[in-house]
Design a protein around this motif. Sequence first.
Motif, PDB file in Angstrom:
ATOM      1  N   TRP A 174       0.834  -1.193   0.000  1.00  0.00           N
ATOM      2  CA  TRP A 174       0.000   0.000   0.000  1.00  0.00           C
ATOM      3  C   TRP A 174       0.872   1.248   0.000  1.00  0.00           C
ATOM      4  N   THR A 175       0.732   2.064  -1.030  1.00  0.00           N
ATOM      5  CA  THR A 175       1.428   3.341  -1.054  1.00  0.00           C
ATOM      6  C   THR A 175       0.850   4.266   0.004  1.00  0.00           C
ATOM      7  N   ILE A 176      -0.466   4.232   0.146  1.00  0.00           N
ATOM      8  CA  ILE A 176      -1.159   5.012   1.169  1.00  0.00           C
ATOM      9  C   ILE A 176      -1.555   4.053   2.282  1.00  0.00           C
ATOM     10  N   ARG A 177      -1.038   4.270   3.466  1.00  0.00           N
ATOM     11  CA  ARG A 177      -1.288   3.346   4.571  1.00  0.00           C
ATOM     12  C   ARG A 177      -2.649   3.619   5.208  1.00  0.00           C
ATOM     13  N   VAL A 178      -3.327   2.544   5.535  1.00  0.00           N
ATOM     14  CA  VAL A 178      -4.637   2.635   6.181  1.00  0.00           C
ATOM     15  C   VAL A 178      -4.617   1.759   7.428  1.00  0.00           C
ATOM     16  N   PRO A 179      -5.572   1.915   8.318  1.00  0.00           N
ATOM     17  CA  PRO A 179      -5.589   1.089   9.535  1.00  0.00           C
ATOM     18  C   PRO A 179      -5.702  -0.401   9.220  1.00  0.00           C
ATOM     19  N   ARG A 180      -5.199  -1.201  10.142  1.00  0.00           N
ATOM     20  CA  ARG A 180      -5.262  -2.655   9.947  1.00  0.00           C
ATOM     21  C   ARG A 180      -6.697  -3.152   9.826  1.00  0.00           C
ATOM     22  N   SER A 181      -7.620  -2.469  10.513  1.00  0.00           N
ATOM     23  CA  SER A 181      -9.017  -2.896  10.433  1.00  0.00           C
ATOM     24  C   SER A 181      -9.531  -2.854   9.001  1.00  0.00           C
ATOM     25  N   VAL A 182      -9.034  -1.901   8.208  1.00  0.00           N
ATOM     26  CA  VAL A 182      -9.451  -1.807   6.810  1.00  0.00           C
ATOM     27  C   VAL A 182      -8.891  -2.982   6.011  1.00  0.00           C
ATOM     28  N   HIS A 183      -7.639  -3.355   6.284  1.00  0.00           N
ATOM     29  CA  HIS A 183      -7.064  -4.536   5.622  1.00  0.00           C
ATOM     30  C   HIS A 183      -7.905  -5.775   5.907  1.00  0.00           C
ATOM     31  N   ASP A 184      -8.242  -5.964   7.182  1.00  0.00           N
ATOM     32  CA  ASP A 184      -9.026  -7.142   7.560  1.00  0.00           C
ATOM     33  C   ASP A 184     -10.397  -7.121   6.901  1.00  0.00           C
ATOM     34  N   LEU A 185     -11.016  -5.943   6.857  1.00  0.00           N
ATOM     35  CA  LEU A 185     -12.345  -5.844   6.255  1.00  0.00           C
ATOM     36  C   LEU A 185     -12.285  -6.126   4.756  1.00  0.00           C
ATOM     37  N   LEU A 186     -11.219  -5.701   4.098  1.00  0.00           N
ATOM     38  CA  LEU A 186     -11.090  -5.981   2.670  1.00  0.00           C
ATOM     39  C   LEU A 186     -11.011  -7.476   2.385  1.00  0.00           C
ATOM     40  N   ALA A 187     -10.298  -8.204   3.222  1.00  0.00           N
ATOM     41  CA  ALA A 187     -10.218  -9.651   3.047  1.00  0.00           C
ATOM     42  C   ALA A 187     -11.596 -10.284   3.219  1.00  0.00           C
ATOM     43  N   ARG A 188     -12.358  -9.792   4.194  1.00  0.00           N
ATOM     44  CA  ARG A 188     -13.720 -10.323   4.402  1.00  0.00           C
ATOM     45  C   ARG A 188     -14.641  -9.934   3.248  1.00  0.00           C
ATOM     46  N   ILE A 189     -14.482  -8.723   2.731  1.00  0.00           N
ATOM     47  CA  ILE A 189     -15.301  -8.285   1.597  1.00  0.00           C
ATOM     48  C   ILE A 189     -15.027  -9.152   0.374  1.00  0.00           C
ATOM     49  N   GLU A 190     -13.756  -9.493   0.156  1.00  0.00           N
ATOM     50  CA  GLU A 190     -13.393 -10.326  -0.987  1.00  0.00           C
ATOM     51  C   GLU A 190     -14.097 -11.678  -0.920  1.00  0.00           C
ATOM     52  N   LYS A 191     -14.054 -12.304   0.240  1.00  0.00           N
ATOM     53  CA  LYS A 191     -14.700 -13.625   0.384  1.00  0.00           C
ATOM     54  C   LYS A 191     -16.210 -13.506   0.278  1.00  0.00           C
ATOM     55  N   ALA A 192     -16.784 -12.489   0.937  1.00  0.00           N
ATOM     56  CA  ALA A 192     -18.237 -12.312   0.897  1.00  0.00           C
ATOM     57  C   ALA A 192     -18.708 -11.998  -0.515  1.00  0.00           C
ATOM     58  N   SER A 193     -17.931 -11.224  -1.268  1.00  0.00           N
ATOM     59  CA  SER A 193     -18.310 -10.886  -2.641  1.00  0.00           C
ATOM     60  C   SER A 193     -18.376 -12.132  -3.510  1.00  0.00           C
ATOM     61  N   GLU A 194     -17.395 -13.007  -3.348  1.00  0.00           N
ATOM     62  CA  GLU A 194     -17.393 -14.240  -4.141  1.00  0.00           C
ATOM     63  C   GLU A 194     -18.599 -15.109  -3.800  1.00  0.00           C
ATOM     64  N   ALA A 195     -18.884 -15.228  -2.505  1.00  0.00           N
ATOM     65  CA  ALA A 195     -20.008 -16.068  -2.094  1.00  0.00           C
ATOM     66  C   ALA A 195     -21.344 -15.490  -2.560  1.00  0.00           C
ATOM     67  N   LEU A 196     -21.510 -14.181  -2.413  1.00  0.00           N
ATOM     68  CA  LEU A 196     -22.776 -13.553  -2.805  1.00  0.00           C
ATOM     69  C   LEU A 196     -22.958 -13.549  -4.316  1.00  0.00           C
ATOM     70  N   GLU A 197     -21.859 -13.410  -5.056  1.00  0.00           N
ATOM     71  CA  GLU A 197     -21.980 -13.435  -6.514  1.00  0.00           C
ATOM     72  C   GLU A 197     -22.416 -14.809  -7.011  1.00  0.00           C
ATOM     73  N   LEU A 198     -21.925 -15.853  -6.365  1.00  0.00           N
ATOM     74  CA  LEU A 198     -22.385 -17.203  -6.714  1.00  0.00           C
ATOM     75  C   LEU A 198     -23.848 -17.388  -6.339  1.00  0.00           C
ATOM     76  N   PRO A 221     -22.604  -8.304  -5.761  1.00  0.00           N
ATOM     77  CA  PRO A 221     -23.439  -7.827  -4.656  1.00  0.00           C
ATOM     78  C   PRO A 221     -23.348  -6.321  -4.488  1.00  0.00           C
ATOM     79  N   SER A 222     -24.404  -5.750  -3.927  1.00  0.00           N
ATOM     80  CA  SER A 222     -24.412  -4.314  -3.635  1.00  0.00           C
ATOM     81  C   SER A 222     -23.700  -4.054  -2.317  1.00  0.00           C
ATOM     82  N   VAL A 223     -23.447  -2.779  -2.050  1.00  0.00           N
ATOM     83  CA  VAL A 223     -22.818  -2.399  -0.788  1.00  0.00           C
ATOM     84  C   VAL A 223     -23.702  -2.797   0.389  1.00  0.00           C
TER      85      VAL A 223
END
Length: 266
Positions: free
Chosen positions: A103-127, A133-135
């Motif tokens: 990351w060139t622009i650093r963000v809190p660790r909570s955002v990193h963790d949430l992105l990993a969860r969003i990635e998995k949830a997006s795959e599951a919801l798209e199936l 999926p929407s926001v």
Amino acid sequence: MGAMTISASRPGAREKELWWRFARERDATARDELVGLYMPLARRMASRYAGVAEPYDDLLQVASLGLLNAIDRFDPARGTPFVGFAKPTILGELKRHFRDRVWTIRVPRSVHDLLARIEKASEALELEFHRPPSVGELAERLGARPEEILEALEADHDRRPLSLDAPPSAGGDEPAGEWLGRRDPGFELIEDRIMLESVFPVLDPREREMLKLRFVDELPQTQIAERLGCSQMQVSRLLRRALARLRDAGEQGHAGGGRRFSRVCG
């Protein structure tokens, strides 16, 4: 021979033997076998973040480094299961990698963790929905607020700013730096203008108007004379007097001001 040498019938005993040899003797062969034994753990943890910002192979290297560090630091005499000790170490290496190198622009660790969860949830919801999926749907699935989902997605999008050497679009040839800004042709005149403004109060309104008509509007002396209702000879004389007063004021207030005003006003 790595993990293939571990007995399938007595994995617990074999694991204890390896830890004893490595802890007491720092046996390199035992260390290699322990790495092979726990490499599936590193693979699983690397796959959690694959596709979020980094290729899986790069993340596997980072997770493997965390595994090696955990093996070197683990003390089997304490009776703690190695997996429980290794997971935080591997996860810490992965998060440090994202924070410091990806990351060139650093963000809190909570955002990193949430992105990993969003990635998995997006795959599951798209199936499930057969569409992205929407926001709101992501927020409901993850138990998060919609603004938190939007913040994480925006951070993911902006984590690497556009390089000034990269073209602005896939079909463009000109680098972005060429259209972000141009050289201001008046930039070099800023100092001269500041100096002029600092001494302009020495002139009366008629002289200022005359200088404006001559040097800004670039009118010839004949047209200036017509506008001001005087002769061309008077205009010439008044211009010389106004420029002389500017030079005198410049010399008093600025070193080398007379030469500068001569260059600016002609």
